[in-house]
Scaffold this motif. Structure first.
Motif, PDB file in Angstrom:
ATOM      1  N   VAL A 173      21.105 104.463  85.395  1.00  0.00           N
ATOM      2  CA  VAL A 173      20.723 105.363  85.004  1.00  0.00           C
ATOM      3  C   VAL A 173      20.903 107.058  86.117  1.00  0.00           C
ATOM      4  CG1 VAL A 173      18.963 107.315  84.030  1.00  0.00           C
ATOM      5  CG2 VAL A 173      19.592 104.816  82.782  1.00  0.00           C
ATOM      6  N   ARG A 174      21.384 107.740  86.202  1.00  0.00           N
ATOM      7  CA  ARG A 174      21.360 108.356  87.105  1.00  0.00           C
ATOM      8  C   ARG A 174      20.472 109.877  86.736  1.00  0.00           C
ATOM      9  NH1 ARG A 174      27.263 111.311  88.807  1.00  0.00           N
ATOM     10  NH2 ARG A 174      28.072 111.621  87.063  1.00  0.00           N
ATOM     11  N   THR A 175      19.640 110.580  87.828  1.00  0.00           N
ATOM     12  CA  THR A 175      18.631 111.683  87.329  1.00  0.00           C
ATOM     13  C   THR A 175      19.098 112.701  88.129  1.00  0.00           C
ATOM     14  OG1 THR A 175      16.859 111.102  88.848  1.00  0.00           O
ATOM     15  CG2 THR A 175      17.052 109.792  86.764  1.00  0.00           C
ATOM     16  N   ALA A 176      18.904 114.163  87.296  1.00  0.00           N
ATOM     17  CA  ALA A 176      19.210 114.959  87.808  1.00  0.00           C
ATOM     18  C   ALA A 176      17.894 115.795  88.323  1.00  0.00           C
ATOM     19  CB  ALA A 176      19.986 115.713  88.567  1.00  0.00           C
ATOM     20  N   ALA A 177      17.022 116.429  89.025  1.00  0.00           N
ATOM     21  CA  ALA A 177      15.831 117.475  88.153  1.00  0.00           C
ATOM     22  C   ALA A 177      15.839 118.692  89.387  1.00  0.00           C
ATOM     23  CB  ALA A 177      14.685 117.163  89.261  1.00  0.00           C
ATOM     24  N   GLY A 178      15.499 119.538  87.776  1.00  0.00           N
ATOM     25  CA  GLY A 178      15.532 121.122  88.275  1.00  0.00           C
ATOM     26  C   GLY A 178      13.865 121.675  88.754  1.00  0.00           C
ATOM     27  N   ALA A 179      13.992 122.718  88.120  1.00  0.00           N
ATOM     28  CA  ALA A 179      12.507 123.585  88.380  1.00  0.00           C
ATOM     29  C   ALA A 179      11.402 123.445  87.226  1.00  0.00           C
ATOM     30  CB  ALA A 179      12.036 124.825  88.972  1.00  0.00           C
ATOM     31  N   HIS A 180      12.403 123.629  85.917  1.00  0.00           N
ATOM     32  CA  HIS A 180      11.702 122.723  85.119  1.00  0.00           C
ATOM     33  C   HIS A 180      12.297 122.209  83.846  1.00  0.00           C
ATOM     34  CE1 HIS A 180       9.890 127.306  85.857  1.00  0.00           C
ATOM     35  NE2 HIS A 180      11.356 127.559  86.038  1.00  0.00           N
TER      36      HIS A 180
END
Length: 380
Positions: free
Chosen positions: A129-136
Motif C-alpha cells: 500500500v502507498r498513501t497520499a494525503a491532502g487538506a480534506h
C-alpha cells in the motif's frame, strides 16, 4: 486427582502412585503461557503494520484472539480480529477477521502466514500500500496501481463543495481506496466484477461498522474512473462524498431516487450544465417518446440493471425540481425528515407522501406529476 509430579490411581489394594516423567520445557528453557506470548507478539505486529507507514493518527490492534488446538510444540494456528482506525477518518475501527499461522522460531513465536477469513479483504491483502494525503482527504492506493496523489485534488475540492450544502455536522474528511484493477475493485466490494464494469466509484461501510453508518469510505474503480474527463471525475467523487456526509440522515427506508438524486444534485450544483447535458440518456429516451411513469424504484439502481443511467438522471431531475422550486435548504430538510421518520408501521410510498406534504406542501402524486412535466421538457 493429579499432583504436581504424578497421578494417583486407586488400585485394588489401596492407593498406589504412578510416577510420570517430568514435562519437558518448550524451547527457550521455560514454561510459557502460549496465549500471553502470542498476544504480545500480535501487539508488536500491529504497531509495525506497513500499511501505516507515513500516516499519523493511525491505530491498529489484534483482538479477540482464539488459539486452535496446538498442532505441536512448534506450530500454532489462531483466529483473531484486526481492528484499524485512522483518527479523523474512521468513526469506528475497521474490523477484519483474520486467520494466523504461527511457528516457534528460536525462543519465541513468529507469524508465518496471515489471511482474511470473512468479509472484504484489507487493501494490503491485494499488495503493498502507498498513501497520499491532502487538506480534506486521504487516499489508500496500491504500489502497482495508479498514483493515489492524483485523487487528492479531486477529494479536496469535493469536501468543501459538499459541506456548502450539507453543513459541518459531518467530519469533513474523505477516505478513498484506490485498487490497481477493476478485479480488485470488485473484491473490495465482494461483488461479481461483471456487474460493476463501468461503475466509477462506490461508497461503502467500513467492515465492522455499526448499521447506522451505512456510508463510510469511497472505493474507486481505477479502470472506469480513468475513462472519465476531469469534470466527470469531480462529479463522481463529489457524488460519493455526499453519501459520506449524509450517512447519519440515510436509512434503509430512504428511497434510492432520493439518496442518489441528492448526491447527483450536489455534484452538479453550480456546474452551469444544461439539463440535457446532465441527463443525456433520459433526454434521448424522451426524444424517442419513451417516458417514465413513476419515480425510479430501488431495483432500477442495481449494478448492471438495464436503464441504470436513466434512473440516476431521473433522480437528479427530481431533486433539481425540489431545489429550484422550493429552495436548496428545503431539499436538505426533506431528506433529513425522511431519515428521521420512524421506519416501522408505514410503507415507503405512504411515508414519502406524508413527508412531501409536511415539508413541501405537495403529495407524492402531485410531485410525480410536476416531475413528469420536467421530464417531458427535456425534449426542448
Amino acid at each position: 486427582m493429579l499432583s504436581r509430579r504424578g497421578a494417583l490411581l486407586l488400585a485394588a489394594g489401596g492407593l498406589a502412585q504412578l510416577s510420570l516423567p517430568p514435562v519437558a520445557p518448550p524451547p527457550g528453557g521455560r514454561a510459557v503461557d502460549r496465549q500471553a506470548e502470542v498476544t504480545a507478539l500480535l501487539a508488536a505486529r500491529a504497531r509495525s503494520l506497513p500499511v501505516w507507514s507515513g500516516l499519523t493518527g493511525a491505530e491498529a490492534a489484534y483482538r479477540n484472539l482464539v488459539l486452535s488446538p496446538p498442532a505441536g510444540p512448534e506450530r500454532q494456528d489462531a483466529s483473531v480480529e484486526l481492528a484499524l482506525r485512522i483518527a479523523g477518518y474512521d468513526e469506528y475501527p475497521v474490523v477484519y477477521p483474520r486467520r494466523i499461522e504461527l511457528v516457534r522460531d528460536g525462543g519465541g513465536w513468529r507469524v508465518e502466514h496471515e489471511e482474511g477469513t470473512g468479509g472484504p479483504p484489507a487493501p494490503w491483502d491485494l499488495g503493498p500500500v502507498r498513501t497520499a494525503a491532502g487538506a480534506h482527504c486521504l487516499v489508500l492506493g496500491l504500489a502497482d496501481g495508479p498514483d493515489p496523489a492524483g485523487l487528492v485534488p479531486v477529494g479536496d475540492k469535493a469536501v468543501p463543495a459538499v459541506s456548502a450544502v450539507w453543513g459541518d455536522a459531518w467530519p469533513g474528511r474523505l477516505l478513498l481506496e484506490l485498487p490497481a484493477t477493476e478485479q480488485q475493485f470488485a473484491r473490495l466490494l465482494e461483488a461479481d466484477p461483471a456487474g460493476w464494469t463501468g461503475m466509477a466509484a462506490v461508497t461503502v461501510a467500513a467492515p465492522g461498522a455499526p448499521r447506522h453508518t451505512p456510508a463510510d469510505r469511497v472505493v474507486v474503480n481505477p479502470e472506469a474512473f480513468a475513462k472519465l474527463s476531469d469534470f466527470g471525475r469531480q462529479v463522481v467523487v463529489t457524488h460519493e462524498t455526499t453519501h459520506v456526509a449524509t450517512r447519519a440522515d440515510t436509512r434503509a427506508w430512504t428511497p434510492l431516487w432520493l439518496s442518489e438524486g441528492v448526491a447527483d444534485w450536489t455534484a452538479y450544483r453550480d456546474s452551469g450544465r444544461r439539463p440535457q447535458q446532465i441527463a443525456p440518456e433520459l433526454a434521448r429516451d424522451v426524444a424517442a417518446g419513451k417516458l417514465p411513469t413513476a419515480l425510479p424504484a430501488d431495483a432500477d439502481f442495481a449494478a448492471g440493471a438495464d436503464g441504470i443511467a436513466q434512473a440516476y438522471e431521473q433522480s437528479w431531475l427530481a431533486c433539481e425540481l425540489i431545489a429550484r422550486r422550493y429552495g436548496a435548504q428545503r431539499l436538505v430538510a426533506f431528506y433529513r425528515a425522511v431519515g428521521a421518520a420512524d421506519g416501522a408501521g408505514e410503507d415507503r410510498a405512504h411515508r414519502t407522501d406524508r413527508l412531501l406534504r409536511a415539508e413541501l406542501g405537495v403529495g407524492l402524486a402531485e410531485f410525480t406529476g410536476l416531475w413528469l412535466t420536467e421530464v417531458e421538457a427535456l425534449k426542448g
